[in-house]
Design an enzyme around this catalytic site. Structure first.
Site, PDB file in Angstrom:
ATOM      1  N   TRP A  80       0.536   8.554   5.368  1.00 30.66           N
ATOM      2  CA  TRP A  80       0.895   7.572   4.341  1.00 30.66           C
ATOM      3  C   TRP A  80      -0.348   6.839   3.856  1.00 30.66           C
ATOM      4  O   TRP A  80      -1.255   7.519   3.369  1.00 30.66           O
ATOM      5  CB  TRP A  80       2.103   6.728   4.753  1.00 30.66           C
ATOM      6  CG  TRP A  80       2.038   5.801   5.919  1.00 30.66           C
ATOM      7  CD1 TRP A  80       2.038   4.441   5.871  1.00 30.66           C
ATOM      8  CD2 TRP A  80       2.060   6.137   7.320  1.00 30.66           C
ATOM      9  NE1 TRP A  80       2.041   3.915   7.146  1.00 30.66           N
ATOM     10  CE2 TRP A  80       2.056   4.924   8.050  1.00 30.66           C
ATOM     11  CE3 TRP A  80       2.045   7.329   8.033  1.00 30.66           C
ATOM     12  CZ2 TRP A  80       2.047   4.878   9.440  1.00 30.66           C
ATOM     13  CZ3 TRP A  80       2.042   7.302   9.428  1.00 30.66           C
ATOM     14  CH2 TRP A  80       2.046   6.085  10.105  1.00 30.66           C
ATOM     15  N   ASP A  81      -0.482   5.519   3.975  1.00 29.68           N
ATOM     16  CA  ASP A  81      -1.578   4.786   3.310  1.00 29.68           C
ATOM     17  C   ASP A  81      -2.928   5.513   3.416  1.00 29.68           C
ATOM     18  O   ASP A  81      -3.390   5.800   4.521  1.00 29.68           O
ATOM     19  CB  ASP A  81      -1.748   3.401   3.939  1.00 29.68           C
ATOM     20  CG  ASP A  81      -0.513   2.543   3.804  1.00 29.68           C
ATOM     21  OD1 ASP A  81       0.506   3.031   3.297  1.00 29.68           O
ATOM     22  OD2 ASP A  81      -0.573   1.375   4.202  1.00 29.68           O
ATOM     23  N   ALA A 151      -3.612  -0.168   7.888  1.00 33.74           N
ATOM     24  CA  ALA A 151      -4.579   0.156   6.830  1.00 33.74           C
ATOM     25  C   ALA A 151      -5.840  -0.710   6.821  1.00 33.74           C
ATOM     26  O   ALA A 151      -5.866  -1.813   7.364  1.00 33.74           O
ATOM     27  CB  ALA A 151      -3.894   0.075   5.480  1.00 33.74           C
ATOM     28  N   ARG A 231      -3.171  -8.451   7.124  1.00 31.66           N
ATOM     29  CA  ARG A 231      -3.558  -7.044   7.306  1.00 31.66           C
ATOM     30  C   ARG A 231      -4.235  -6.455   6.063  1.00 31.66           C
ATOM     31  O   ARG A 231      -4.379  -7.097   5.055  1.00 31.66           O
ATOM     32  CB  ARG A 231      -2.329  -6.216   7.675  1.00 31.66           C
ATOM     33  CG  ARG A 231      -1.195  -6.179   6.656  1.00 31.66           C
ATOM     34  CD  ARG A 231      -0.088  -5.272   7.195  1.00 31.66           C
ATOM     35  NE  ARG A 231       1.040  -5.121   6.299  1.00 31.66           N
ATOM     36  CZ  ARG A 231       2.149  -5.853   6.356  1.00 31.66           C
ATOM     37  NH1 ARG A 231       2.267  -6.816   7.241  1.00 31.66           N
ATOM     38  NH2 ARG A 231       3.138  -5.618   5.501  1.00 31.66           N
ATOM     39  N   ASP A 232      -4.616  -5.198   6.197  1.00 30.56           N
ATOM     40  CA  ASP A 232      -5.130  -4.362   5.103  1.00 30.56           C
ATOM     41  C   ASP A 232      -6.459  -4.869   4.533  1.00 30.56           C
ATOM     42  O   ASP A 232      -6.590  -5.089   3.315  1.00 30.56           O
ATOM     43  CB  ASP A 232      -4.089  -4.238   3.976  1.00 30.56           C
ATOM     44  CG  ASP A 232      -2.757  -3.677   4.460  1.00 30.56           C
ATOM     45  OD1 ASP A 232      -2.696  -3.214   5.609  1.00 30.56           O
ATOM     46  OD2 ASP A 232      -1.777  -3.705   3.685  1.00 30.56           O
ATOM     47  N   GLU A 316       0.764  -6.143  -0.566  1.00 32.33           N
ATOM     48  CA  GLU A 316       0.124  -5.240   0.391  1.00 32.33           C
ATOM     49  C   GLU A 316      -1.118  -4.574  -0.193  1.00 32.33           C
ATOM     50  O   GLU A 316      -1.247  -4.353  -1.387  1.00 32.33           O
ATOM     51  CB  GLU A 316       1.113  -4.151   0.808  1.00 32.33           C
ATOM     52  CG  GLU A 316       2.382  -4.716   1.412  1.00 32.33           C
ATOM     53  CD  GLU A 316       3.189  -3.682   2.174  1.00 32.33           C
ATOM     54  OE1 GLU A 316       3.156  -3.731   3.405  1.00 32.33           O
ATOM     55  OE2 GLU A 316       3.841  -2.844   1.539  1.00 32.33           O
TER      56      GLU A 316
HETATM   57  C1  FRU Z   1       1.853  -0.321   3.287  1.00 30.63           C
HETATM   58  C2  FRU Z   1       1.817  -0.864   4.700  1.00 30.63           C
HETATM   59  C3  FRU Z   1       0.514  -1.582   4.952  1.00 30.63           C
HETATM   60  C4  FRU Z   1       0.334  -1.440   6.428  1.00 30.63           C
HETATM   61  C5  FRU Z   1       0.961  -0.084   6.711  1.00 30.63           C
HETATM   62  C6  FRU Z   1       1.717  -0.010   8.023  1.00 30.63           C
HETATM   63  O1  FRU Z   1       2.437   0.908   3.172  1.00 30.63           O
HETATM   64  O2  FRU Z   1       2.910  -1.692   4.950  1.00 30.63           O
HETATM   65  O3  FRU Z   1       0.529  -2.924   4.520  1.00 30.63           O
HETATM   66  O4  FRU Z   1      -1.019  -1.502   6.776  1.00 30.63           O
HETATM   67  O5  FRU Z   1       1.852   0.191   5.662  1.00 30.63           O
HETATM   68  O6  FRU Z   1       2.211   1.264   8.255  1.00 30.63           O
END
Ligand code: FRU
Length: 436
Positions: A80-81, A151, A231-232, A316
């Site tokens: 994913w991310d 992420a 986060r991120d 996000e």
């Molecule tokens: C976005 C998210 C990010 C996080 C990750 C967790 O898709 O929610 O904010 O880092 O996925 O899986």
């Protein structure tokens, strides 16, 4: 006087004039930046309930339905991310002819919604920016902080070291998964030969930022039905000032959340708009911290660049892209994280301003830049803007003949055109393509 002397004198005057003009221009730009900094100390832009209205799917903002015959970039994994290795200025890094991307991954035999509980960051490389080879986790999992890693961003510095920022979620070895989030950094070497890309020589993983409870909510302060965020981390070097920052996803700190009138809208709007109870617990923001040393090991929290109190709980994976002297601020968000009474779709949202900390105007009126088609509103997510014009995302939950399926791999890349405060999707490319 000879012709030659006249010419020399005129040339000398012209050069002097050009130098003076140059000095004046530099002084003007510095003055503009200085006055801007003084005026905007303490300014946080607001994305208001009034702005976050009237979301419509148009050909400019709606991605085509995905073709279900996509190939899996790593058949045993959910992906994913995703984010690319960049240089300090945000452009794509190339290591001995290879592009490198990082992505959250989990074994494909883990239940789709449980993947967040076991996420690790893996890396992939490609010569053509289209076909990606999966290499493995980007670090020794035992050395990483958190019970899982979420992420982040990766910058290749001038000494050939990767400055690697990520979210440590929970604590190592915890019996029950918690949602505590801290921003962590490690560095490593990266090299490549004709057999691919290698990373090695990791530094100790260190926590560089935790929420202060004032600008940024702590886990203990969090209220409401959706997890808090800290986060991120996204690395950004402001090309105008040379200052270095981390942007991140946060929530407004404090124990007693209240909306200001500006979070709702202007006076006229407030006269008729009803804010449902509980909206104050949806208090996402785009956080920022400034680097205090060259090694990027010390960061100081600053007040957020933008807040969405009463509007949305999750802004996000924030990013900022500098294009034609404008700062484009992007974030991704979900339908379910909009506050009661608002109904934006899952999408990429964007804002434009003249400075990094400045008045930000939502793109296209309400901020919506990219979303999914009406008949599959969750088909892709986690859009990430590469080089200001091509956008990575992953295939999420989509339907084939009414049957729900999970993608867990790179989605088709979209190209967009950013023009002032408007944007439009211009092209769809193959899955996971990145263009230098
Ligand atoms: C976005 C998210 C990010 C996080 C990750 C967790 O898709 O929610 O904010 O880092 O996925 O899986």
């Amino acid at each position: 006087m000879s012709k030659g002397k006249n010419f020399k004198r005129a040339y000398g005057r012209l050069s002097a004039l050009m130098i003076c003009l140059g000095i004046l221009l530099v002084a003007f730009l510095n003055f503009r930046q200085l006055t801007h900094n003084i005026i905007n100390i303490g300014y946080t832009e607001i994305w208001s309930r009034q702005q976050a209205q009237n979301f419509e799917l148009t050909k400019e903002n709606t991605a085509p339905n995905i073709n279900p015959n996509f190939k899996l970039a790593a058949p045993d994994l959910w992906i994913w991310d995703t984010w690319p290795l960049t240089k300090r200025d945000g452009s794509l890094a190339v290591v001995n002819g290879y592009k490198v991307i990082f992505a959250l991954t989990a074994p494909r035999n883990v239940e789709w919604n449980k993947r967040h509980d076991v996420a690790v960051i893996s890396y992939f490389y490609s010569e053509d920016g289209k076909d990606w080879t999966y290499k493995g986790p980007a670090y020794n999992i035992e050395d990483a902080l958190g019970s899982r890693q979420w992420a982040g961003s990766a910058m290749l510095d001038e000494n050939g070291k990767v400055q690697f920022f990520y979210t440590a979620t929970g604590r190592k070895g915890e019996a029950v998964r918690t949602f505590e989030q801290r921003l962590v950094k490690t560095t490593f070497n990266i090299s490549a030969d004709r057999n691919g890309v290698y990373i090695s020589n990791w530094s100790k993983h260190n926590v560089i930022l935790e929420p202060d409870g004032v600008y940024y909510e702590t886990m203990q302060q969090a209220k409401g039905p959706i997890i808090y965020s800290f986060r991120d981390p996204y690395f950004f070097c402001d090309p105008v000032t040379g200052r270095e920052y981390l942007l991140f996803e946060g929530n407004k700190g404090g124990d007693n959340q209240k909306l200001k009138p500006e979070n709702i809208g202007d006076e006229l709007f407030r006269k008729t708009h009803i804010v449902p109870p509980g909206a104050e617990n949806f208090n996402g923001n785009i956080g920022i911290a400034v680097a205090e040393n060259k090694d990027l090991t010390k960061f100081k929290l600053l007040q957020p660049l933008l807040e969405a109190a009463g509007v949305n709980q999750q802004l996000e994976r924030p990013q900022v892209v500098f294009k034609e002297n404008q700062y484009y601020l992007f974030t991704i968000s979900h339908r379910f994280t909009f506050a009661p009474g608002l109904n934006g779709p899952d999408g990429l949202y964007g804002f434009v301003g003249d400075f990094l900390r400045s008045k930000y105007k939502p793109l296209n009126g309400n901020g919506l830049v990219i979303t999914n088609p009406d008949n599959d509103p969750y088909q892709t997510y986690s859009w990430y803007v590469v080089s200001g014009d091509s956008i990575l995302s992953f295939i999420n939950e989509y339907h084939v003949n009414g049957e729900l399926r999970y993608g867990g791999t790179f989605a088709p890349t979209l190209r967009i055109n950013l023009k002032g405060d408007e944007s439009e999707i211009t092209e769809e490319l193959a899955e996971g393509v990145i263009i230098p």
